[in-house]
Design an enzyme around this catalytic site. Sequence first.
Site, PDB file in Angstrom:
ATOM      1  N   ASN A 141      -8.716  -8.071   5.178  1.00 49.06           N
ATOM      2  CA  ASN A 141      -7.403  -7.655   5.681  1.00 49.06           C
ATOM      3  C   ASN A 141      -7.141  -8.404   6.988  1.00 49.06           C
ATOM      4  O   ASN A 141      -7.965  -9.223   7.419  1.00 49.06           O
ATOM      5  CB  ASN A 141      -7.393  -6.146   5.910  1.00 49.06           C
ATOM      6  N   SER A 188       0.840  -1.196   0.000  1.00 45.31           N
ATOM      7  CA  SER A 188       0.000   0.000   0.000  1.00 45.31           C
ATOM      8  C   SER A 188       0.878   1.249   0.000  1.00 45.31           C
ATOM      9  O   SER A 188       1.766   1.389   0.836  1.00 45.31           O
ATOM     10  CB  SER A 188      -0.914   0.020   1.214  1.00 45.31           C
ATOM     11  N   ASN A 247       1.446  -8.627  12.563  1.00 46.34           N
ATOM     12  CA  ASN A 247       2.373  -7.601  12.101  1.00 46.34           C
ATOM     13  C   ASN A 247       1.805  -6.219  12.333  1.00 46.34           C
ATOM     14  O   ASN A 247       0.594  -6.022  12.372  1.00 46.34           O
ATOM     15  CB  ASN A 247       2.705  -7.781  10.608  1.00 46.34           C
ATOM     16  N   ALA A 248       2.710  -5.292  12.539  1.00 48.24           N
ATOM     17  CA  ALA A 248       2.354  -3.884  12.605  1.00 48.24           C
ATOM     18  C   ALA A 248       3.427  -3.133  11.853  1.00 48.24           C
ATOM     19  O   ALA A 248       4.202  -2.364  12.415  1.00 48.24           O
ATOM     20  CB  ALA A 248       2.266  -3.418  14.052  1.00 48.24           C
ATOM     21  N   CYS A 264      -6.515  -1.605   6.849  1.00 44.29           N
ATOM     22  CA  CYS A 264      -5.334  -1.890   7.664  1.00 44.29           C
ATOM     23  C   CYS A 264      -5.646  -1.547   9.116  1.00 44.29           C
ATOM     24  O   CYS A 264      -6.080  -0.438   9.417  1.00 44.29           O
ATOM     25  CB  CYS A 264      -4.137  -1.075   7.173  1.00 44.29           C
TER      26      CYS A 264
END
Lengths: 304, 304, 250, 250
Positions: B191, B47, B70-71, B129
């Site tokens: 997502n 993105s 995940n971040a 997200c």
Amino acid sequence: MPSSRTEIAGIEMQNPTILASGILGQTGESILRVFKEGGAGCAVTKSIGIEPRDGHGNPCALELDNSLINAMGLPNPGIDAFGDEIKIALKSGKPVIGSIFASTPEDFATLAGKMEDFGAHAVELNLSCPHAEKYGLEVGTDPGRVGDILAAVKSKVKIPVFSKISAMVPDIRGLAKTIEASGGDGIVAINTLKAMKIEPEIGKPVLRNVYGGLSGPAIKPVGVMCVFEISREVKIPVIGVGGITTGADAIEYFMAGASAIQIGSGVHYRGIDVFKKVNAEIIKFMEAHGYDDLSQLIGMARGV
Amino acid sequence: MPSSRTEIAGIEMQNPTILASGILGQTGESILRVFKEGGAGCAVTKSIGIEPRDGHGNPCALELDNSLINAMGLPNPGIDAFGDEIKIALKSGKPVIGSIFASTPEDFATLAGKMEDFGAHAVELNLSCPHAEKYGLEVGTDPGRVGDILAAVKSKVKIPVFSKISAMVPDIRGLAKTIEASGGDGIVAINTLKAMKIEPEIGKPVLRNVYGGLSGPAIKPVGVMCVFEISREVKIPVIGVGGITTGADAIEYFMAGASAIQIGSGVHYRGIDVFKKVNAEIIKFMEAHGYDDLSQLIGMARGV
Amino acid sequence: MHIAAVKKIIDECENTKTILFDWNIEAKPGQFVMVWLPDVDEVPMSLSHLSGTKGITVEKVGEATAAIHKLKPGDKIGIRGPFGNGFSKAGSSGDSRSSNKILAIGGGTGIAPLAPTVEKWAAEGCEITCAIGGNTKSKLLFSERLKNTGSSVHVATDDGSDGHNGFVTEVAEKLLSEQKFDRIITCGPEPMTVIMVQLASRFEVPIQCSLERYMKCGFGICGSCSIGGFRVCKDGPVFDGRLLSSLAEF
Amino acid sequence: MHIAAVKKIIDECENTKTILFDWNIEAKPGQFVMVWLPDVDEVPMSLSHLSGTKGITVEKVGEATAAIHKLKPGDKIGIRGPFGNGFSKAGSSGDSRSSNKILAIGGGTGIAPLAPTVEKWAAEGCEITCAIGGNTKSKLLFSERLKNTGSSVHVATDDGSDGHNGFVTEVAEKLLSEQKFDRIITCGPEPMTVIMVQLASRFEVPIQCSLERYMKCGFGICGSCSIGGFRVCKDGPVFDGRLLSSLAEF
Ligand SMILES: Cc1cc2nc3c(=O)[nH]c(=O)nc-3n(C[C@H](O)[C@H](O)[C@H](O)COP(=O)(O)OP(=O)(O)OC[C@H]3O[C@@H](n4cnc5c(N)ncnc54)[C@H](O)[C@@H]3O)c2cc1C
Ligand SMILES: Cc1cc2nc3c(=O)[nH]c(=O)nc-3n(C[C@H](O)[C@H](O)[C@H](O)COP(=O)(O)OP(=O)(O)OC[C@H]3O[C@@H](n4cnc5c(N)ncnc54)[C@H](O)[C@@H]3O)c2cc1C
Ligand SMILES: Cc1cc2nc3c(=O)[nH]c(=O)nc-3n(C[C@H](O)[C@H](O)[C@H](O)COP(=O)(O)O)c2cc1C
Ligand SMILES: Cc1cc2nc3c(=O)[nH]c(=O)nc-3n(C[C@H](O)[C@H](O)[C@H](O)COP(=O)(O)O)c2cc1C
Ligand code: FES
Ligand code: FES
């Protein structure tokens, strides 16, 4: 030895493990067994409605990788037949929380009143079951509606009122604030995640109801997140549930901010004495790390 | 041999496996490798936003049981630096979809316009997200806002516009209808699920950003449910994503109603050639069950 | 869930068929499976065949069992399990008797889980006496199969068309008064089981009884199959007779 | 994630410490771990000790490495991994040379992953020649440890305070022109690696180079560490010299 005693809205528990709603909580005898043989510190009943209900047809539960999926569809004998079961469960001398579901504030209030009369120590509002039309998740995501339900229930009963909410809301903090502002005495998070299983060899959904709820280890990271978010936002106690099968899982929830935890699918993964096992693991962890009291852990990961 | 070719909004794919956004899609060279060595039929870029962005600090990804969390925080070089990457990726001769994120309809439109200029075959709007403030999930759950974004983007570009949405909305069908009504050309679901991990031994959240997104096998039953719900509701094509690592997983999504599928975490579980493997497994399944064409499977579990 | 293709169908006796399918899994005698008939239902069935090829033996009594009777070779069914505890030669804890001489009492489709148990234990050297009952001769299940294990087989029919004219429990009572058994195993209609528990207590022989209850999850979490706090699907379906006697609901 | 308590801390040389911790896992020489310092950062570190007790050897260069230098025995750190491919005696595919005679070239903390590799391979019978470099004598890592493996060890310092006065690549060039090696392994600053790849190509010796890139996930999904489509964390950190030469970004 460190103590894992805890207290939620005035309800004292010898240990912080609670039987989650819908797992073996349909009869008083089962709940007694969960206390005696299982070692739970408290138990929530199956969610009970105004009328008896058969629930969805079979298949209604199956095991997936690292998770379970179920669409029981809230089978229950109806509130009037449930008084006897509560009475049997209360013989344990341990706190019993009556779970209830309905579509309207009035029905929620009626059910809560009867649970109080039966002697339940608290009620838990099911605002989150993802697979029963007109109930659960369908009434539990809109803060306005949740506020109305709480107002009706709180004006009816004196026992604490817990709200069990879903992770599948865009703003769980807003929902939590509404619950607190409406007089809610605690928040239980999370219920199962709406999900489904299709069998490729057959080309059809497996659950008779098509949709079901996902529980077990797979959902733990979502549950921990919700408890963390909620407990940062409100002062009322939070009860953590979702994917707990070990003491370490429970500790994650305590550190996120939960004052107690519920176990459902863990009964499948580790047996009916999962409560005993998890509590022993909690105590062992506390011993190894020099904690005397569970309250030292609660909210720790939030920097509390 | 049966054919697994598919087509979405006019975009032809030799096989229905698509690289999901954010996995190895930061550089043109990586995408080329995913096509050549990996065997993907199509790829979505990381993105991309208006400005370059570092993303969140480390730790920003870790493996849990049966899932990843995940971040990353949408690290990206900014749209102006990304034209060259798209050009490299397009050397593959395969379709490339540009994923974009922004907070406002205007920024979404600007980004989409540039992706179109770079030669992307479609854009994918990241409306989902769960771990980047002001972006993704924070702009993607309110149907009104999503409608405005789509209107702006659709009036700017001619290439198809796909909307990638989250499972963490109370009414995914309503959101899907809004997207269709606003001219959206397809819906991508799902997502990652908002989640977190606390390390009991340390007493802190592991991810630097605290919150992250859960992906991998654990979330598949939620993704399949969303695709089923959405594809029952709208006529525009649906692209399934979430927990796909095998052909059988992909078939579940097709049967739920997906016209193509994306793979992200599967790259970790089965290697960069997960696309080749999954496609081979799809073809084998089709052969064994006497299907000639992927379209025969699409929506099958809905009784289509 | 295991998806199995029906391999072979055997007409066992009136209104009762065996469905064989391949399923490479260990199962103990007395365990059951949940059988999914897509679009119809999912129902519990004891495993009547336990080798590499597994089987269930089904009496047609309603919609799901009718759907099972309509299956053709190659048709696909979903199987969950094996579930439950099964019969045990060792008996429940605290019971240290040997299991050389065993009495197996079965009624109707209750004979389905008994047959593979008798086969296995006979092969392991037990001396087994079987008594099986049914409404009428044409409804007696597995009498040949039981004889083939070398066990002595006694028969009772409600209409006297074969063997003893009356209930199988009457045959059991006679056998118990004549011989000394180490253990009784039983599966059949609940009234039969109730009488067998009483007989076992009177003759002081340990008894294991396989029960049937309406089942949903099959693996012990929903509580649908509870009897006095015990789950038939998980703590059972085989229960010790003394436990059953202590339960109000039995 | 494995949570390890720091077991022992060793001052290796100026500004560089080894942290030892228990971690019961198999790791190959040349693999690395992601080391989490709670509240600070998570950074990639090669494993410098591979037996039951594992270790990392860290030069203080910034915030995370300073935090590592502040660790005391008993402090807890998070460890993810082991990640990456590691060095291989077999070489990359298509390379069927034997690996009897090996040249190991290391610079700075690049010597950290080389040391356990040399230890292991020497014990397995390889004849290894090491050449290691540093700015100055007090910053040379593991020279004694390498000597203890029985390998011949050549040293270079930028200021001439020990061994060859100049770059370690100059020592390498001399060794390559004098002796015939089956394989070169190298880890160190990228300019050193670039020169080594050129030397290896000139002397026609296969070379494996361990690279460093900024890392986030560590297990090959985020793409942060890409070099020409390859992931240093997953496809590397050890790459064949010929592959590197073909990459524009190297
Ligand atoms: C552990 C166990 C093992 C069994 N083994 C066998 C066997 O080997 N052979 C055999 O023929 N039958 C067996 N049964 C009984 C079998 O499950 C029922 O006959 C079947 O479910 C009837 O379904 P139906 O739709 O044909 O009939 P229905 O018309 O639905 O019902 C007929 C009878 O079956 C009972 N029943 C229906 N659904 C269930 C269910 N989900 N769980 C339990 N009982 C149900 C009903 O209460 C009713 O008494 C077993 C049952 C249990 C609990
Ligand atoms: C595979 C690999 C193995 C390594 N092995 C060792 C080792 O054995 N011993 C050792 O001392 N160092 C090693 N490093 C380098 C080490 O990771 C960096 O020195 C450390 O990250 C610097 O962090 P800092 O906060 O102290 O410094 P900063 O001030 O943050 O940065 C100093 C330098 O380190 C780089 N760096 C910072 N964060 C990262 C990251 N997440 N990934 C990669 N580079 C980063 C920066 O780009 C900069 O060049 C290795 C690096 C990699 C990629
Ligand atoms: C079989 C089953 C039945 C359930 N029934 C209910 C119910 O009646 N009411 C309710 O609030 N939650 C119900 N739940 C949800 C659980 O109480 C719990 O929130 C969820 O399963 C997550 O916890 P776990 O991972 O420990 O199972 C049910 C869950 C399962 C698996
Ligand atoms: C490391 C990582 C980075 C991601 N980055 C993005 C992103 O930039 N944009 C986006 O829309 N989705 C992103 N996602 C979500 C994936 O595209 C995908 O929707 C999700 O991971 C579920 O699919 P999976 O189970 O196959 O991984 C990312 C996922 C991962 C694991
Ligand atoms: S059928 Fe669910 S507990 Fe037995
Ligand atoms: S650090 Fe994420 S791919 Fe290498």
